[in-house]
Design a protein around this motif. Structure first.
Motif, short mmCIF file in Angstrom:
data_model
loop_
_atom_site.label_atom_id
_atom_site.label_comp_id
_atom_site.label_asym_id
_atom_site.label_seq_id
_atom_site.Cartn_x
_atom_site.Cartn_y
_atom_site.Cartn_z
N LEU A 118 -6.37 8.72 3.29
CA LEU A 118 -7.46 7.76 3.23
C LEU A 118 -6.95 6.32 3.25
N GLY A 119 -5.90 6.04 2.48
CA GLY A 119 -5.35 4.69 2.44
C GLY A 119 -4.79 4.27 3.78
N GLU A 120 -4.15 5.22 4.48
CA GLU A 120 -3.58 4.92 5.80
C GLU A 120 -4.69 4.59 6.79
N LEU A 121 -5.81 5.31 6.69
CA LEU A 121 -6.92 5.06 7.60
C LEU A 121 -7.56 3.70 7.35
N ALA A 122 -7.74 3.33 6.08
CA ALA A 122 -8.32 2.03 5.75
C ALA A 122 -7.45 0.91 6.30
N SER A 123 -6.14 1.10 6.22
CA SER A 123 -5.21 0.11 6.75
C SER A 123 -5.32 0.01 8.28
N LEU A 124 -5.42 1.16 8.95
CA LEU A 124 -5.59 1.19 10.40
C LEU A 124 -6.87 0.47 10.81
N GLN A 125 -7.95 0.71 10.08
CA GLN A 125 -9.23 0.08 10.38
C GLN A 125 -9.13 -1.44 10.29
N ARG A 126 -8.42 -1.94 9.30
CA ARG A 126 -8.27 -3.39 9.15
C ARG A 126 -7.43 -3.98 10.28
N GLU A 127 -6.45 -3.23 10.72
CA GLU A 127 -5.64 -3.68 11.86
C GLU A 127 -6.51 -3.81 13.10
N ILE A 128 -7.37 -2.83 13.33
CA ILE A 128 -8.27 -2.86 14.49
C ILE A 128 -9.29 -3.99 14.34
#
Length: 442
Positions: A349-359
């Motif tokens: 979940l934390g990795e996905l939230a970080s990916l979303q912010r990058e996008i």
């Protein structure tokens, strides 16, 4: 046993999903396409047995472990899969006699060269059949077949009652929902077309273009579908383009567009004006969008393979609307893709939230001053939703855009701070988060 025995087809599907890690909905759809010549009854059996086994897997394993000295995790993959799908039939498919389930399981084990374990398969299943009335599981994680960490997270975020409503909803049958392309035909004309084929259509109570349908065999045989008059889309997903306030002449960029539901909705709202650019990471994903575009016939859409994390200077401040329905944990659509709960780990979940912010950092630069960024996910995880919405306000040049008035009346009370978290089992749709932001003009 014939080559096209439905149980054997199901066995192969489940082996691919559970033992090889392939995506359940893709493997199932490919199998149904390959065996589309089978009777509707057989195809329905394959679908129900595949989806049911994946949906109830945690409970099935717990039940099998009660009656087997060898626990499921220690079994050979072939035997484990035969037992799981057979246990589902015994516990949840009343129309299939238990004796027939046991016999077919033994045949499958022998056919797959496990003659030496056929007696083990028979013994475990006959004991399960005999003792199933005494089975009782007090652990809600087992009863709802939801990983314990997932249920605990929902209880912390939404309370015990709502958490169990969410979990229970994933085990219920769901009607297919579609959105009508009203730039192609009126709601009345599309309803008339469906009625002429004996297909029932019911309003969902969300948008007046979104209906649930039933009474069809192949979706591809539904005239309104193959003529491009409607698109498969959940009511929650259909809210995204609606809440973005797309108007005639707009340039719309859909940055993670596959399979194309929001792209098609944007094109439909533009009614032949403006332009939509649909992007996604791979040729395969873009091909899914293009298949839908070809079927629906929208001429104002372009497609492009693009990694959404990478900023494209050619699109800087060119879009009136950016649709950012981003890759997420998918916790809101477990009912449609049950293998999500079997693959996902809490640390993901934390990795996905970080990916979303990058996008989002890249996507925000495509929005014109005064334009709209519509952020959405199909999850119920606060880190990916509310926390990311707060991050946008703190780190990007945007302010919240009022969406309350554009929501269906039944949802307006659940809109908080101009964003809404839709919960499966409570709002009558997928779990979905939506928030709209307007880019500052200075």
């Amino acid at each position: 046993m014939t080559k096209t025995d439905p149980r054997e087809i199901t066995l192969d599907i489940l082996l691919e999903v559970l033992e090889e890690g392939r995506l359940g909905h893709l493997v199932l759809n490919q199998a149904l396409l390959k065996y589309q010549y089978l009777e509707k009854q057989d195809r329905s059996f394959i679908t129900k047995l595949t989806e049911g086994t994946l949906e109830r897997l945690i409970l099935l394993d717990a039940a099998l472990d009660r009656f087997s000295k060898t626990k499921t995790e220690k079994m050979k993959p072939m035997i484990r899969t035969i037992l799981r799908m057979s246990a589902y039939q015994i516990l949840f498919m009343d129309r299939v006699p238990d004796a027939a389930v046991c016999n077919e399981a033994v045949k499958l084990a022998k056919k797959r060269k496990f003659q030496g374990l056929s007696g083990f398969v028979n013994g475990v299943l006959r004991t399960l059949s005999r003792e199933k009335g005494k089975l009782e599981f007090t652990d809600p994680s087992v009863r709802f077949s939801i990983p314990g960490w997932m249920l605990s997270m929902w209880e912390s975020d939404y309370g015990k009652e709502k958490a169990e409503q969410i979990a229970a909803s994933f085990l219920k049958e769901r009607p297919l929902t579609v959105r009508f392309n009203t730039s192609r035909a009126s709601v009345e004309e599309i309803l008339k077309s469906l009625e002429s084929q004996g297909i029932a259509a019911e309003p969902t109570g969300f948008l007046d273009t979104v209906y649930s349908i039933s009474g069809y065999d192949h979706l591809e045989a539904v005239e309104a579908f193959y003529e491009g008059l409607m698109t498969v889309q959940d009511p929650s997903s259909a809210l995204a383009a609606h809440l973005a306030g797309i108007k005639a002449g707009d340039t719309v960029l859909d940055i993670c567009s596959a399979p194309g539901g929001k792209t098609l909705h944007a094109a439909d709202l533009l009614k032949g004006t403006g332009r939509v650019e649909a992007r996604d990471l791979t040729e395969y994903k873009i091909s899914l969008v293009e298949q839908n575009l070809f079927r629906c016939g929208f001429a104002n859409v372009e497609t492009k393979v693009w990694d959404a994390r990478i900023f494209d200077p050619e699109m800087e401040e060119k879009a009136d609307v950016v649709l950012a329905d981003l890759p997420c944990s998918g916790l809101g659509i477990i009912g449609k893709k049950p293998d999500i709960k079997l693959r996902l780990k809490k640390e993901d979940l934390g990795e996905l939230a970080s990916l979303q912010r990058e996008i989002l950092s890249a996507a925000s630069r495509y929005v014109k001053p005064g334009g709209t960024l519509l952020y959405s996910t199909c999850t119920v995880d606060r880190a990916e939703n509310e926390e990311n919405a707060a991050w946008i306000l703190e780190n990007l040049p945007f302010h919240k855009k009022d969406i309350t008035g554009r929501l269906p009346g039944s949802l307006q009370a659940d809109c908080r701070e101009n964003q809404i978290q839709l919960l499966p089992g409570i709002h009558g749709c997928d779990g979905f988060f939506l928030a709209a932001f307007e880019k500052n003009r200075e």
